[in-house]
Design a protein around this motif. Structure first.
Motif, mmCIF file in Angstrom:
data_model
loop_
_atom_site.group_PDB
_atom_site.id
_atom_site.type_symbol
_atom_site.label_atom_id
_atom_site.label_comp_id
_atom_site.label_asym_id
_atom_site.label_seq_id
_atom_site.Cartn_x
_atom_site.Cartn_y
_atom_site.Cartn_z
ATOM 1 N N ARG A 152 24.779 -16.372 -4.394
ATOM 2 C CA ARG A 152 25.136 -17.280 -3.291
ATOM 3 C C ARG A 152 26.500 -16.922 -2.709
ATOM 4 O O ARG A 152 26.687 -16.919 -1.483
ATOM 5 C CB ARG A 152 25.121 -18.721 -3.801
ATOM 6 C CG ARG A 152 25.575 -19.747 -2.784
ATOM 7 C CD ARG A 152 25.227 -21.162 -3.225
ATOM 8 N NE ARG A 152 25.800 -21.516 -4.508
ATOM 9 C CZ ARG A 152 27.046 -21.971 -4.668
ATOM 10 N NH1 ARG A 152 27.848 -22.087 -3.616
ATOM 11 N NH2 ARG A 152 27.486 -22.307 -5.867
ATOM 12 N N ALA A 185 26.229 -13.796 -0.666
ATOM 13 C CA ALA A 185 25.563 -14.068 0.613
ATOM 14 C C ALA A 185 26.547 -14.672 1.605
ATOM 15 O O ALA A 185 26.512 -14.364 2.806
ATOM 16 C CB ALA A 185 24.377 -15.004 0.388
ATOM 17 N N THR A 186 27.431 -15.535 1.114
ATOM 18 C CA THR A 186 28.470 -16.101 1.979
ATOM 19 C C THR A 186 29.374 -15.000 2.515
ATOM 20 O O THR A 186 29.748 -14.994 3.694
ATOM 21 C CB THR A 186 29.310 -17.132 1.201
ATOM 22 O OG1 THR A 186 28.463 -18.193 0.762
ATOM 23 C CG2 THR A 186 30.421 -17.700 2.066
ATOM 24 N N ASP A 243 22.896 -16.396 -10.332
ATOM 25 C CA ASP A 243 22.508 -17.210 -9.188
ATOM 26 C C ASP A 243 23.728 -17.648 -8.383
ATOM 27 O O ASP A 243 23.698 -17.680 -7.144
ATOM 28 C CB ASP A 243 21.711 -18.432 -9.648
ATOM 29 C CG ASP A 243 22.485 -19.309 -10.632
ATOM 30 O OD1 ASP A 243 23.341 -18.777 -11.368
ATOM 31 O OD2 ASP A 243 22.242 -20.533 -10.670
ATOM 32 N N GLY A 284 32.763 -20.720 -6.433
ATOM 33 C CA GLY A 284 31.571 -21.401 -5.947
ATOM 34 C C GLY A 284 31.788 -22.857 -5.600
ATOM 35 O O GLY A 284 30.834 -23.560 -5.252
ATOM 36 N N GLU A 321 32.330 -26.303 -3.849
ATOM 37 C CA GLU A 321 31.981 -26.815 -2.525
ATOM 38 C C GLU A 321 33.216 -27.197 -1.722
ATOM 39 O O GLU A 321 33.169 -27.269 -0.500
ATOM 40 C CB GLU A 321 31.069 -28.031 -2.667
ATOM 41 C CG GLU A 321 29.694 -27.719 -3.215
ATOM 42 C CD GLU A 321 28.847 -28.967 -3.354
ATOM 43 O OE1 GLU A 321 28.150 -29.326 -2.384
ATOM 44 O OE2 GLU A 321 28.893 -29.588 -4.432
#
Length: 504
Positions: free
Chosen positions: A238, A241-242, A234, A209, A211
């Motif tokens: 994410r 979804a990527t 959560d 995750g 950045e």
């Protein structure tokens, strides 16, 4: 669910008083590393009483000592010898023995882009695993995009490609924001779009995750990514979804997207077993982060994982991103540009230097230094952060010298969540442009660093005679190296000027 018990938790050793101290560990490791090249500096580090505030000069000494390979090997040996594994009722054991534990592997979650199978985009399928393991499975999430076959870099609202990308690279080099070698690597990748297809590699993103990590870029290019991060629904929603928006395949330990993940501090043997069960050439990328002392523990854990995986699979490559807020040796041309800029500084800067009793706006380097010492350590990040990042640098140097393919890049200062959570750093970043330092947005840094990863995997290089030369190659330091001022001497001024921006 891939939440693992406290057994096999990577911890600091206990001191004579029974406490686990990150300061004691940091002091001892730095002293051990220095002893390989500068015994006097090692004694000074060992005698440092206030490590939390006094660590800065000792981390600088690690670079000034000169023999980067000897320092790296000694530092890594100290970490391996000192770090411990808490086995609950069984007590502490050496970190070196953690992979002797007989642990079952986590399950596998797969998120795949189009072309991976015939299922409609966006579908989720669970496939059971063998009966001799915990309830595991494979989840496939099919994306709906075609692989990107052109290097593009988002920057200030535009998507740079072709000539526009080349012009921006030239502008960054001219401004001293990135090194020419960095621009050359990015240009080479842009000229060879076929390199972007990393389907022949298995990129492991520890810190899926992150950045700054390459997960979004590599999935967009159609590659296969093995993602490992904490078991937080959560976070994995994410990440999944990527993957759906990409064109590649994402693998993660777990039984479903909702329960994916593993904690590297408590589940290192299980993660190692899972990784080694994946076919194909692994590229083990370290993009992890944790606040405070946990980061040093996590870095030691990942280093142990790296050595274990390389021993089992010698063709494994390693990938790291270095922080620009550290100490590096830099070439003479860097010193020359910074010195010229300082010589032509404004009258206001000259006056500020004098009025501060020469504490503010000091020169970045003594004239003529070759190599120079770019010291951009930020006290607010603390000794645990410095040690965690230094362990990664040591591993990169030692592994490259041993013949392992290594991708290592100094990343630009970036407005990540972890940085902007610190009010002082956020303010300093907002005012950094006044001192010739550019702060990047995560999307820009992410794509640039992914391009450098591609170049270094496609063009592996043997280790340089001096470790610092490999660290300096391809650096995108944001201007820290070529600014006329020693960064800590303008940190407060930058924060003062940037504070109004952070309060809006």
């Amino acid at each position: 669910m891939a939440i693992l018990s406290g057994v096999n938790e990577v911890v600091f050793p206990r001191g004579a008083d029974g406490r686990r101290s990150s300061s004691d560990l940091g002091r001892e490791v730095v002293a051990d590393a220095l002893r390989a090249a500068d015994p006097a500096a090692a004694d000074a580090a060992s005698a440092e009483r206030d490590w939390r505030t006094g660590y800065l000069r000792h981390f600088r000494a690690l670079v000034e000592a000169g023999d980067g390979y000897a320092v790296a090997e000694a530092g890594l040996a100290s970490v391996r010898a000192r770090m411990r594994v808490d086995r609950d009722d069984a007590g502490d054991a050496p970190l070196t023995g953690i992979f002797a534990a007989d642990s079952r592997a986590p399950g596998t979650v797969t998120a795949a882009g189009p072309g991976a199978d015939s299922r409609p985009p966006g579908t989720v399928t669970v496939v059971g695993s063998g009966a001799d393991s915990r309830p595991l499975g494979t989840v496939t999430v099919a994306g709906g995009e075609k692989p990107e076959r052109e290097l593009t870099v988002p920057y200030r609202g535009e998507l740079l490609r072709g000539d526009a990308l080349h012009r921006q690279l030239d502008a960054w080099v001219a401004a001293g924001t990135i090194e020419e070698s960095c621009a050359e690597m990015v240009r080479a990748v842009a000229a060879e779009p076929g390199w972007l297809d990393l389907s022949d590699q298995r990129l492991v993103v520890l810190g899926a995750g992150s950045e700054m990590g390459p997960l979004p870029a590599v999935l967009g290019w159609g590659g296969t990514v093995l993602g490992v991060d904490l078991p937080r629904p959560d976070l994995w929603a994410r990440i999944a979804a990527t993957a759906r928006r990409g064109a590649g395949t994402l693998l993660a330990p777990g039984t479903s997207v909702e329960t994916a993940g593993a904690d590297l501090l408590t589940g290192l043997p299980e993660v190692a077993r899972w990784l080694l069960g994946v076919e194909g050439r692994l590229v083990l990328g370290n993009y992890v982060y944790a606040p405070g002392a946990a980061y040093a523990r996590l870095s030691a854990a990942v280093d142990a994982l790296c050595t274990h995986v390389i021993e089992a699979r010698p063709d494994t490559a390693l990938a790291f991103l270095a922080t620009p807020t550290d100490v590096f040796a830099v070439p003479g041309d860097v010193v020359t540009q910074a010195t010229e800029r300082y010589r032509h500084r404004s009258r206001r800067a000259r006056l500020g230097h004098l009025l501060s009793a020469e504490r503010l706006l000091t020169p970045n380097y003594p004239p003529g230094a070759n190599p120079g010492i770019a010291d951009s350590l930020v006290p607010q990040q603390g000794p645990n952060y410095a040690l965690a990042k230094r362990i990664q640098r040591w591993r990169a140097s030692a592994a490259r010298r041993a013949g392992t393919t290594v991708s290592f890049s100094v990343a630009p200062p970036t407005r990540t969540r972890s940085v902007t959570a610190n009010r002082l750093l956020a303010a300093a970043y907002a005012g950094a442009h006044l001192f010739d330092v550019e702060i990047f947005e995560p999307a820009t840094s992410n794509k640039l660093m992914a391009a450098l990863l591609v170049h270094q995997l496609r063009n592996p290089r043997p280790a340089a005679a001096e470790a610092w030369r490999d660290e300096a190659r391809g650096a995108a330091h944001g201007g820290f190296w070529r600014t006329p001022y020693q960064p800590r001497s303008v940190l407060g001024l930058a924060a003062l000027r940037g504070l109004p921006t952070t309060l809006r």
